[in-house]
Design an enzyme around this catalytic site. Structure first.
Site, PDB file in Angstrom:
ATOM      1  N   ASP A  69       0.795  -1.221   0.000  1.00 45.73           N
ATOM      2  CA  ASP A  69       0.000   0.000   0.000  1.00 45.73           C
ATOM      3  C   ASP A  69       0.833   1.280   0.000  1.00 45.73           C
ATOM      4  O   ASP A  69       1.283   1.739   1.037  1.00 45.73           O
ATOM      5  CB  ASP A  69      -0.934  -0.034   1.208  1.00 45.73           C
TER       6      ASP A  69
ATOM      7  N   ILE B 257      15.449  -7.155   7.773  1.00 45.48           N
ATOM      8  CA  ILE B 257      16.417  -8.229   8.045  1.00 45.48           C
ATOM      9  C   ILE B 257      17.571  -8.151   7.055  1.00 45.48           C
ATOM     10  O   ILE B 257      18.632  -8.703   7.303  1.00 45.48           O
ATOM     11  CB  ILE B 257      15.782  -9.639   7.988  1.00 45.48           C
ATOM     12  N   ASP B 258      17.377  -7.443   5.921  1.00 47.58           N
ATOM     13  CA  ASP B 258      18.391  -7.431   4.855  1.00 47.58           C
ATOM     14  C   ASP B 258      19.600  -6.553   5.202  1.00 47.58           C
ATOM     15  O   ASP B 258      20.660  -6.690   4.595  1.00 47.58           O
ATOM     16  CB  ASP B 258      17.783  -6.919   3.539  1.00 47.58           C
TER      17      ASP B 258
ATOM     18  N   ARG C 285      27.516 -35.342   2.426  1.00 52.17           N
ATOM     19  CA  ARG C 285      26.732 -34.607   1.430  1.00 52.17           C
ATOM     20  C   ARG C 285      27.244 -33.185   1.263  1.00 52.17           C
ATOM     21  O   ARG C 285      27.934 -32.647   2.135  1.00 52.17           O
ATOM     22  CB  ARG C 285      25.265 -34.505   1.882  1.00 52.17           C
TER      23      ARG C 285
ATOM     24  N   ARG D 249      17.350 -10.114  -0.338  1.00 51.85           N
ATOM     25  CA  ARG D 249      17.132  -9.417  -1.619  1.00 51.85           C
ATOM     26  C   ARG D 249      18.444  -9.276  -2.385  1.00 51.85           C
ATOM     27  O   ARG D 249      19.149 -10.255  -2.532  1.00 51.85           O
ATOM     28  CB  ARG D 249      16.499  -8.043  -1.392  1.00 51.85           C
TER      29      ARG D 249
ATOM     30  N   GLU E 287      19.690 -15.358  -1.688  1.00 51.75           N
ATOM     31  CA  GLU E 287      18.640 -15.509  -2.712  1.00 51.75           C
ATOM     32  C   GLU E 287      18.927 -14.661  -3.959  1.00 51.75           C
ATOM     33  O   GLU E 287      18.474 -14.994  -5.048  1.00 51.75           O
ATOM     34  CB  GLU E 287      17.269 -15.147  -2.127  1.00 51.75           C
TER      35      GLU E 287
ATOM     36  N   HIS F  97      10.926 -17.673   5.469  1.00 50.02           N
ATOM     37  CA  HIS F  97      10.429 -16.734   6.477  1.00 50.02           C
ATOM     38  C   HIS F  97      10.752 -17.148   7.905  1.00 50.02           C
ATOM     39  O   HIS F  97      10.480 -16.374   8.836  1.00 50.02           O
ATOM     40  CB  HIS F  97       8.923 -16.525   6.292  1.00 50.02           C
ATOM     41  N   LEU F  98      11.349 -18.328   8.082  1.00 52.84           N
ATOM     42  CA  LEU F  98      11.834 -18.676   9.435  1.00 52.84           C
ATOM     43  C   LEU F  98      12.819 -17.618   9.916  1.00 52.84           C
ATOM     44  O   LEU F  98      12.960 -17.382  11.112  1.00 52.84           O
ATOM     45  CB  LEU F  98      12.521 -20.042   9.421  1.00 52.84           C
TER      46      LEU F  98
ATOM     47  N   ARG G  13      12.564 -14.543   9.711  1.00 50.36           N
ATOM     48  CA  ARG G  13      11.896 -13.326  10.175  1.00 50.36           C
ATOM     49  C   ARG G  13      10.971 -13.574  11.356  1.00 50.36           C
ATOM     50  O   ARG G  13      10.450 -12.623  11.934  1.00 50.36           O
ATOM     51  CB  ARG G  13      11.036 -12.749   9.043  1.00 50.36           C
TER      52      ARG G  13
END
Ligand code: F6P
Length: 365
Positions: free
Chosen positions: A79, A142-143, A178, A187, A238, A289-290, A292
């Site tokens: 918004d 958080i970024d 592994r 971001r 990401e 989203h864990l 955050r």
């Protein structure tokens, strides 16, 4: 003569973030206990300001929330009242409805608006300030990608969760030989990946700021095997991309002012690496989203409280049009005009990257 302040309003905009409640609590408590202001909170960010949808904030209503993630005021990242979707004669059109918000504040006798948000939310805060509204900003994300402050609140909680995830992935990586990838948020900034990668003993850290070459990643994994470590841990932001590739987009949120949602690079890369290294399984965990949610870290609770108190103090001093910030260990402020659009990225030649390289962490370059 400076204006007498009687009533202030808070809103939280953009994605939720650990520390929002601690800021709401600190502003409200300081405003009431030190300065005798009345406090209200608009719900769902700017949408609440447009709809005149608010709740009173009192010592009772902000009690018991400091540690909790999320926001008791709810939030929206869609918004923008300067470009807002409204129904006009049955047709949805975008319009500047900021005057409605200004009128609503006047009607309620709101003297100051405290806006708690990231770049998008603070851009509107600046625009309201330009319209003559008394605004104070508080930097959330958080970024950690706002240049005007050394640290945004929420970042410390996010890196703590990412670090714990890396610790937990180590055990499976070791037990099964592994290659384990962890995809983290951020971001277009690599701060979460970089700091959690160093703290969580990652072998490879992939950042938007340092495009990677998959062959270099494979080289690192093979080199570890030669030195008796048949497993590897990779943390990938990401927004990371290969030298000749593009960022991987998870989805486009059409009605959002910032519609691109990144995500998917971890699984893509896991598949690509597995094609080259046949003898190890490669798995990816997407933290999402864990990062955050849940409980706010001790550092973020303190930083948020400092920011909240500073925001209330700025109101008392009449220093409107500013955002509180942290420089070194000192809380200060910066004008919203200078804050907007000034993003902070990882410096590929900076100290933290150098430290990581010196202890043998690869950036895939
Ligand atoms: O800006 C915070 C952030 O969590 C980014 O790290 C991430 O890319 C984005 O928001 C996710 O947005 P949403 O919550 O809309 O999926």
């Amino acid at each position: 003569m400076s204006q007498e302040i009687k009533k202030i309003a808070l809103l939280t905009g953009g994605g939720d973030c650990p520390g929002l409640n601690a800021v709401i609590r600190a502003v409200t408590r300081t405003a009431i206990l030190q300065y005798g202001y009345e406090v209200i909170g608009y719900k769902f960010g700017y949408r609440g300001l447009y709809n005149n949808d608010f709740v009173p904030l009192t010592l009772e209503s902000v009690s018991g929330i400091e540690h909790k993630g999320g926001t008791i005021l709810y939030s929206s990242n869609k918004d923008n009242l300067f470009d807002y979707l409204v129904n006009e004669d049955g047709k949805m059109v975008k319009k500047d409805v900021s005057d409605v918000a200004v009128e609503n504040m006047k009607k309620e006798g709101v003297d100051v608006l405290v806006v708690i948000g990231g770049d998008g939310t603070l851009t509107s805060a600046r625009d309201f300030s330009r319209k003559g509204v008394n605004v104070i900003g508080v930097p959330k994300t958080i970024d950690n990608d706002l240049a005007a402050t050394d640290v945004t609140f929420g970042f410390n909680t996010a890196i703590s969760i990412a670090t714990e995830a890396l610790d937990r992935l180590h055990t499976t990586a070791e037990s099964h030989h592994r290659v384990m990838l962890l995809e983290v948020m951020g971001r277009n900034a690599g701060w979460i990946a970089l700091e959690s990668g160093i703290a969580g003993s990652a072998d490879v850290i992939l950042l938007p700021e340092i495009p990677y070459d998959i062959n270099k990643i494979v080289e690192k994994i093979e080199d570890r095997k030669k030195h008796g470590k048949p497993f590897s841990i990779i943390v990938v932001a990401e927004g990371a991309k290969s030298k000749d590739g593009e960022v991987v987009v998870a989805k486009i949120v059409e009605d959002s002012p910032d519609p691109i949602r990144l995500g998917g690079i971890g699984n893509k890369l896991a598949g690509d690496i597995e094609k080259i290294i046949k003898e190890n399984e490669v798995r990816c965990t997407v933290l999402g989203h864990l990062q955050r949610g849940g409980t706010t870290s001790t550092f973020d609770r303190i930083l948020s409280t400092r920011y909240g108190v500073a925001a209330a103090d700025l109101i008392k001093e009449g220093k409107f049009g500013n955002m509180v910030c942290l420089k070194g260990d000192v809380i200060s402020c910066e004008t919203l005009e200078n804050v907007i659009g000034a993003n902070k990225n990882v410096n590929p030649d900076g100290e933290l990257v150098t430290v990581a390289r010196k202890i043998g962490i690869s950036f895939g370059d």
